[in-house]
Design an enzyme around this catalytic site. Structure first.
Site, PDB file in Angstrom:
ATOM      1  N   SER A 109     -12.929  13.821  11.527  1.00  0.00           N
ATOM      2  CA  SER A 109     -13.537  14.139  10.229  1.00  0.00           C
ATOM      3  C   SER A 109     -12.939  13.337   9.086  1.00  0.00           C
ATOM      4  O   SER A 109     -11.766  12.965   9.108  1.00  0.00           O
ATOM      5  CB  SER A 109     -13.365  15.622   9.916  1.00  0.00           C
ATOM      6  OG  SER A 109     -13.896  16.393  10.949  1.00  0.00           O
TER       7      SER A 109
ATOM      8  N   GLN B  38      -6.704  14.864  16.811  1.00  0.00           N
ATOM      9  CA  GLN B  38      -8.006  14.206  16.875  1.00  0.00           C
ATOM     10  C   GLN B  38      -8.465  13.878  15.461  1.00  0.00           C
ATOM     11  O   GLN B  38      -8.717  14.782  14.663  1.00  0.00           O
ATOM     12  CB  GLN B  38      -8.972  15.168  17.552  1.00  0.00           C
ATOM     13  CG  GLN B  38     -10.397  14.712  17.523  1.00  0.00           C
ATOM     14  CD  GLN B  38     -11.244  15.607  18.390  1.00  0.00           C
ATOM     15  OE1 GLN B  38     -11.175  15.536  19.602  1.00  0.00           O
ATOM     16  NE2 GLN B  38     -12.022  16.456  17.766  1.00  0.00           N
TER      17      GLN B  38
ATOM     18  N   GLU C 111     -14.645  19.884  24.266  1.00  0.00           N
ATOM     19  CA  GLU C 111     -14.334  20.912  23.278  1.00  0.00           C
ATOM     20  C   GLU C 111     -15.167  22.174  23.510  1.00  0.00           C
ATOM     21  O   GLU C 111     -14.670  23.287  23.478  1.00  0.00           O
ATOM     22  CB  GLU C 111     -14.619  20.345  21.893  1.00  0.00           C
ATOM     23  CG  GLU C 111     -14.286  21.282  20.760  1.00  0.00           C
ATOM     24  CD  GLU C 111     -14.302  20.570  19.415  1.00  0.00           C
ATOM     25  OE1 GLU C 111     -14.934  19.504  19.307  1.00  0.00           O
ATOM     26  OE2 GLU C 111     -13.674  21.087  18.491  1.00  0.00           O
TER      27      GLU C 111
ATOM     28  N   GLU D 265     -24.005  26.601  11.737  1.00  0.00           N
ATOM     29  CA  GLU D 265     -25.347  26.043  11.500  1.00  0.00           C
ATOM     30  C   GLU D 265     -25.629  24.872  12.439  1.00  0.00           C
ATOM     31  O   GLU D 265     -26.736  24.753  12.983  1.00  0.00           O
ATOM     32  CB  GLU D 265     -25.485  25.595  10.039  1.00  0.00           C
ATOM     33  CG  GLU D 265     -25.503  26.739   9.036  1.00  0.00           C
ATOM     34  CD  GLU D 265     -24.143  27.387   8.827  1.00  0.00           C
ATOM     35  OE1 GLU D 265     -23.113  26.717   9.073  1.00  0.00           O
ATOM     36  OE2 GLU D 265     -24.092  28.571   8.435  1.00  0.00           O
TER      37      GLU D 265
HETATM   38  C1  LIG Z   1      -9.605  24.983  10.747  1.00  0.00           C
HETATM   39  C2  LIG Z   1     -10.219  23.638  10.887  1.00  0.00           C
HETATM   40  C3  LIG Z   1      -9.655  22.720  11.742  1.00  0.00           C
HETATM   41  C4  LIG Z   1     -10.224  21.460  11.883  1.00  0.00           C
HETATM   42  N1  LIG Z   1      -9.611  20.552  12.707  1.00  0.00           N
HETATM   43  C5  LIG Z   1     -10.120  19.316  12.800  1.00  0.00           C
HETATM   44  C6  LIG Z   1      -9.474  18.319  13.587  1.00  0.00           C
HETATM   45  O1  LIG Z   1      -8.445  18.581  14.200  1.00  0.00           O
HETATM   46  N2  LIG Z   1      -9.997  17.081  13.633  1.00  0.00           N
HETATM   47  C7  LIG Z   1     -11.127  16.746  12.975  1.00  0.00           C
HETATM   48  O2  LIG Z   1     -11.568  15.617  13.073  1.00  0.00           O
HETATM   49  N3  LIG Z   1     -11.780  17.660  12.203  1.00  0.00           N
HETATM   50  C8  LIG Z   1     -11.299  18.930  12.110  1.00  0.00           C
HETATM   51  N4  LIG Z   1     -11.931  19.861  11.327  1.00  0.00           N
HETATM   52  C9  LIG Z   1     -13.105  19.447  10.572  1.00  0.00           C
HETATM   53  C10 LIG Z   1     -14.415  20.050  11.072  1.00  0.00           C
HETATM   54  O3  LIG Z   1     -14.838  19.429  12.238  1.00  0.00           O
HETATM   55  C11 LIG Z   1     -15.431  19.886   9.936  1.00  0.00           C
HETATM   56  O4  LIG Z   1     -14.963  20.642   8.839  1.00  0.00           O
HETATM   57  C12 LIG Z   1     -16.793  20.396  10.334  1.00  0.00           C
HETATM   58  O5  LIG Z   1     -17.385  19.555  11.288  1.00  0.00           O
HETATM   59  C13 LIG Z   1     -17.731  20.535   9.114  1.00  0.00           C
HETATM   60  O6  LIG Z   1     -17.756  19.377   8.356  1.00  0.00           O
HETATM   61  P1  LIG Z   1     -17.530  19.421   6.772  1.00  0.00           P
HETATM   62  O7  LIG Z   1     -16.280  20.152   6.524  1.00  0.00           O
HETATM   63  O8  LIG Z   1     -17.662  18.053   6.281  1.00  0.00           O
HETATM   64  O9  LIG Z   1     -18.706  20.317   6.212  1.00  0.00           O
HETATM   65  P2  LIG Z   1     -20.196  19.811   5.938  1.00  0.00           P
HETATM   66  O10 LIG Z   1     -20.674  19.052   7.110  1.00  0.00           O
HETATM   67  O11 LIG Z   1     -20.252  19.158   4.623  1.00  0.00           O
HETATM   68  O12 LIG Z   1     -20.958  21.179   5.879  1.00  0.00           O
HETATM   69  C14 LIG Z   1     -21.064  22.012   4.704  1.00  0.00           C
HETATM   70  C15 LIG Z   1     -22.063  23.123   5.014  1.00  0.00           C
HETATM   71  O13 LIG Z   1     -23.349  22.543   5.264  1.00  0.00           O
HETATM   72  C16 LIG Z   1     -23.844  22.942   6.512  1.00  0.00           C
HETATM   73  N5  LIG Z   1     -24.596  21.857   7.117  1.00  0.00           N
HETATM   74  C17 LIG Z   1     -24.232  20.562   7.241  1.00  0.00           C
HETATM   75  N6  LIG Z   1     -25.164  19.868   7.893  1.00  0.00           N
HETATM   76  C18 LIG Z   1     -26.142  20.753   8.214  1.00  0.00           C
HETATM   77  C19 LIG Z   1     -27.378  20.640   8.909  1.00  0.00           C
HETATM   78  N7  LIG Z   1     -27.795  19.500   9.463  1.00  0.00           N
HETATM   79  N8  LIG Z   1     -28.109  21.756   9.049  1.00  0.00           N
HETATM   80  C20 LIG Z   1     -27.695  22.939   8.509  1.00  0.00           C
HETATM   81  N9  LIG Z   1     -26.560  23.097   7.848  1.00  0.00           N
HETATM   82  C21 LIG Z   1     -25.788  22.008   7.705  1.00  0.00           C
HETATM   83  C22 LIG Z   1     -22.594  23.266   7.322  1.00  0.00           C
HETATM   84  O14 LIG Z   1     -22.891  24.135   8.406  1.00  0.00           O
HETATM   85  C23 LIG Z   1     -21.703  23.894   6.283  1.00  0.00           C
HETATM   86  O15 LIG Z   1     -22.053  25.240   6.152  1.00  0.00           O
HETATM   87  C24 LIG Z   1     -11.393  21.124  11.161  1.00  0.00           C
HETATM   88  C25 LIG Z   1     -11.960  22.062  10.317  1.00  0.00           C
HETATM   89  C26 LIG Z   1     -11.391  23.304  10.172  1.00  0.00           C
HETATM   90  C27 LIG Z   1     -12.026  24.277   9.235  1.00  0.00           C
END
Ligand SMILES: Cc1cc2nc3c(=O)[nH]c(=O)nc-3n(C[C@H](O)[C@H](O)[C@H](O)COP(=O)(O)OP(=O)(O)OC[C@H]3O[C@@H](n4cnc5c(N)ncnc54)[C@H](O)[C@@H]3O)c2cc1C
Lengths: 354, 407
Positions: free
Chosen positions: B132, B129, B247, B377
């Site tokens: 991100s 998928q 999911e 969060e």
């Molecule tokens: C092991 C793993 C597997 C994954 N597999 C996939 C996959 O197969 N396909 C895919 O598409 N993605 C995948 N992901 C990505 C995952 O969906 C994203 O990492 C996740 O949605 C968080 O986005 P980010 O990493 O950009 O963090 P950010 O969104 O930048 O967040 C950084 C911090 O800010 C906080 N934050 C952000 N917005 C808010 C808000 N509105 N209120 C409060 N706090 C907030 C977050 O909680 C976090 O603590 C995977 C991630 C991991 C760790």
């Protein structure tokens, strides 16, 4: 599998909720804390007794309604939500349950119909720390805390060396009312000097505690949900810095955590309700799990409810402290949570996960 | 309130148990070689998946026409419970079968979905998928990967990241921006495509644990036929939301980590680092009890939701409880289990003590689990807003064309 209340149980809870909202408002609880309102509480007991509340899970053969334990759980949740000043805990969850499960036919026939009618109230002194000493059919006990101890007509006593029923109307029984942090659930100490007893042969302290723990968990659950509702109601209205307090993420997240804790506690309580109603071998573990979960949830919700109300939450006038008190009393009254941690672990150890 | 199996459930449980007893032991993983995501033992996991698919245990609640049994969600739970008794390779097909294929079944032409269901069910084809991006995670609708119309197809350029399993995947589902001049949520479209298409480059990313189960995926003028679009042009957000709903329902303890509370209890019943059994120690009991209450709370909450579903209810936002509570609990369980071994609990023990190795793996993985599929969060926001009805977070990205947003 079916993991929810039935329609009848929902209807019963709904009816109880409406009645208690009217008859056991926070103003009554507050009055009781100030030593007033006992007559209203007594009248409420008479009223709900007429509706059959004490009789719900008592078998029909012994003057009860025989609706089963899940119905009683549903009712307990409402009693907890309203913090209703009723002797359900000592009389029903403890005494009636102990007699119905562990009493002889004669004992059941003698006591249960009167308890079911609400005509007499029972109390209980139960736990490993209870130091009752029996000589023949005579029992001696140092002054020990008992909920509704001053009002009760009989007591179930269970300690390390056995379980007994004691008629409290005899000489040699000394009762002294004590002030607690929650006078809406009155307590007294009871002492025995070689009083007459009947042994309760088929139950021990642990089983009595396990059964009551499930029912008390439902009271705790109702209380925890009431705290969440109160806090939500307040933060939706209260404004600071030009916006409602409930729009701040620190506040939203805390409420989400309370919600999650309450839901997990509810699920554990439902499982325990099943184990209780089926008298399943899982009851000891299920009861301890429900107790641990519900105690933690109510405590969190009651504390944070004060916090989220700000200064007003710390006043006598606000209702927050009523739950703060009740949550602590329910946490300690059936032995403190630490002992339930140990019970839970011991049950897991006995079950011997591979 | 009834926790017993119905007559049909009991029959199904017996049948599943017998089948598992005959087949499962042949797929026991070699000690110390598994990873939480399941890619380290892919060939074994594939054989196990094929065996399940042939016996119609791979997706019990799917319709028979799709290789399922038309069973209930409760039957799925029963199979999981029975399966938990055996040592089996971790499941690398969760994204394929829990997200991508259900989205295909919901949005693609039936004959198209038909082509993909069986191979995925048998573990022959794997899906990933691609949602991100470097600047689109929690704020998923912020995707910048562009798709530009070109005759009967689209030319896709940009970058995805954190794509679990992209390195072993045959197919992918992707969310891209088709109209940068439209409002943020309106300019997105959703496609399925062949991961082996020219211009797709997968680069594994090494994770905190040291494994590489997720990837960066670069798109350089990758051609995707318009026939592979799911939903309307500009309607990709709606499709993405439907995937995310799948999911949420998929979460349960045994599925998302390779350890359960049973493993913690088993370790606590054996001598700990001081010689005594942790389960006899009051301080350890407090931790065990708290961990156990959370694990069971999540398990029974799921059963409550299934009861609602069986009565015709829909999975609601409260399904977020499961992952939120579980990811943290797994982290706590794993740390506690490692502590039971005292200072030696830090020794990297793959190949040595399988119990400790599994806990160490879970300890790493749980840190990612609290982020993947909606961070703690974001899930709290969801619960606060959609379940408790509290005000939404302040937004500055609504009603503005995407290409005029400053970020
Ligand atoms: C092991 C793993 C597997 C994954 N597999 C996939 C996959 O197969 N396909 C895919 O598409 N993605 C995948 N992901 C990505 C995952 O969906 C994203 O990492 C996740 O949605 C968080 O986005 P980010 O990493 O950009 O963090 P950010 O969104 O930048 O967040 C950084 C911090 O800010 C906080 N934050 C952000 N917005 C808010 C808000 N509105 N209120 C409060 N706090 C907030 C977050 O909680 C976090 O603590 C995977 C991630 C991991 C760790």
């Amino acid at each position: 599998m079916n993991f929810d209340y039935s329609e009848e149980e929902c209807a019963l809870a709904e009816q109880a909720r409406r009645l208690l909202a009217e008859r056991a408002p926070p103003s009554l609880i507050r009055a009781l804390l100030e030593g007033e309102g006992r007559d209203r509480a007594a009248a409420l007991w008479t009223e709900v007794s007429a509706l059959g509340w004490p009789a719900i899970a008592i078998p029909e053969a012994h003057g009860g309604l025989g609706f089963g334990h899940v119905a009683l759980c549903a009712l307990a949740e409402e009693v907890g939500r309203a913090m209703a000043p009723l002797p359900m805990l000592p009389s029903i969850y403890l005494a009636a349950e102990a007699i119905a499960t562990g009493g002889s036919e004669a004992q059941k026939a003698r006591w249960l119909p009167r308890i079911a009618l609400g005509e007499i109230v029972g109390t209980a002194i139960v736990g490993a720390s209870v130091s009752a000493t029996a000589t023949g059919n005579r029992l001696t006990l140092p002054a020990t805390l008992a909920p509704f101890g001053a009002e009760a007509s009989i007591a179930v006593v269970a300690g390390r060396d056995g379980a007994w029923i004691v008629d409290l109307g005899q000489a040699g029984v000394v009762r002294t009312a004590v002030r607690t942090i929650d006078q809406s659930l009155p307590c007294a100490t009871i002492a025995f000097d070689r009083v007459e007893t009947e042994p309760l042969q088929m139950i021990d302290a642990e089983r009595i505690l396990a059964r009551a723990a499930v029912l008390v968990a439902f009271e705790q659950l109702g209380g925890a949900d009431a705290c969440l509702d109160m806090a939500l109601g307040y933060v939706r209205e209260r404004r600071t810095f030009g916006r409602v307090v409930g729009s701040y993420q620190a506040v939203k997240h805390r409420l989400a955590d309370i919600y999650v804790a309450n839901q997990l506690a509810r699920s554990n309580a439902y499982y325990a309700a099943w184990a209780l109603s089926a008298d399943a071998p899982e009851l000891a573990l299920a009861a301890a799990t429900a107790r641990v979960s519900a105690t933690a949830a109510y405590e969190l919700a009651a504390r944070e409810n004060i916090q989220l109300h700000g200064g007003i939450g710390f006043t006598w006038e606000a209702d927050c402290h009523l739950h703060y008190r009740r949550s602590r009393v329910l946490a300690q009254i059936l032995e403190p949570v630490e002992t339930w941690h140990r019970r839970l672990a011991a049950a897991l150890d006995r079950e011997g996960v591979a | 309130m009834d926790f017993e199996d119905t007559a049909e459930e009991a029959r199904f449980r017996r049948e599943a148990r017998e089948w598992l007893q005959t087949h499962a032991p042949r797929y026991a993983p070699p000690a110390g070689e598994s990873d939480a995501e399941g890619f380290a033992l892919l060939p074994l996991a594939r054989r196990w998946q094929t065996a399940k698919a042939e016996a119609r245990y791979a997706r019990i609640s799917w319709p028979e026409a799709h290789g399922g049994r038309g069973g209930t969600a409760m039957d799925e739970v029963i199979f999981e419970e029975e399966q938990r008794r055996f040592a089996l390779p971790p499941d690398p097909f969760g994204i394929s079968l829990g997200m991508c294929i259900p989205t295909m079944m919901q949005w693609a032409e039936p004959q198209v979905a038909e082509r993909f269901v069986r191979p995925a069910l048998r573990g022959e084809e794997i899906w990933c998928q691609l949602f991100s991006e470097p600047s689109a995670g929690s704020d998923l609708a912020n995707v910048r990967t562009r798709a530009v119309r070109d005759g009967d197809g689209w030319i896709v350029s940009g970058q995805k990241v954190w794509t679990t399993g992209a390195h072993v995947s045959d197919w992918g589902t992707i969310l891209v921006r088709t109209d940068p001049a439209a409002e943020k949520y309106a300019g997105l479209s959703y496609f399925w495509f062949n991961m082996k298409s020219p211009g797709v480059e997968v680069r594994p990313i090494r994770q905190a644990s040291g494994h590489a189960a997720f990837n960066e995926v670069f798109f350089t003028e990758v051609r995707i036929p318009d026939a592979q679009r799911l939903g309307a042009v500009g309607g990709g957000w709606k499709v993405a939301i439907s995937t995310l709903m799948n999911e949420r329902m998929a979460v349960n303890e045994a599925d998302i980590a390779n350890i359960t509370i049973d493993d913690v209890v088993r370790m606590a019943r054996r001598p700990g680092w001081t010689g005594g059994r942790p389960i006899d120690d009051p301080a350890a009991c407090a931790q065990i009890a708290t961990l156990y209450a959370c694990s069971m709370g999540v398990r029974y909450t799921r059963y409550r939701m299934l009861t609602q579903l069986s009565r015709g209810g829909l999975p609601g936002p409260e399904a977020a409880i499961g992952k939120l509570a579980l990811a943290r609990n797994i982290q706590d369980m794993a740390a506690f289990a490692m502590e039971m071994r005292g200072p030696a609990g830090i020794i990297d023990d793959r190949g040595g003590d399988p119990d400790l190795a599994a806990m160490q793996e879970a300890w790493f993985y749980s840190a990612g689990l609290r982020i993947a599929g909606g961070t703690d969060e974001i899930l709290r926001n969801t619960i606060a807003e959609r379940v408790l009805g509290l005000p939404q977070e302040a937004r500055v990205d609504r009603g503005v064309p995407f290409n005029q947003l400053t970020s």
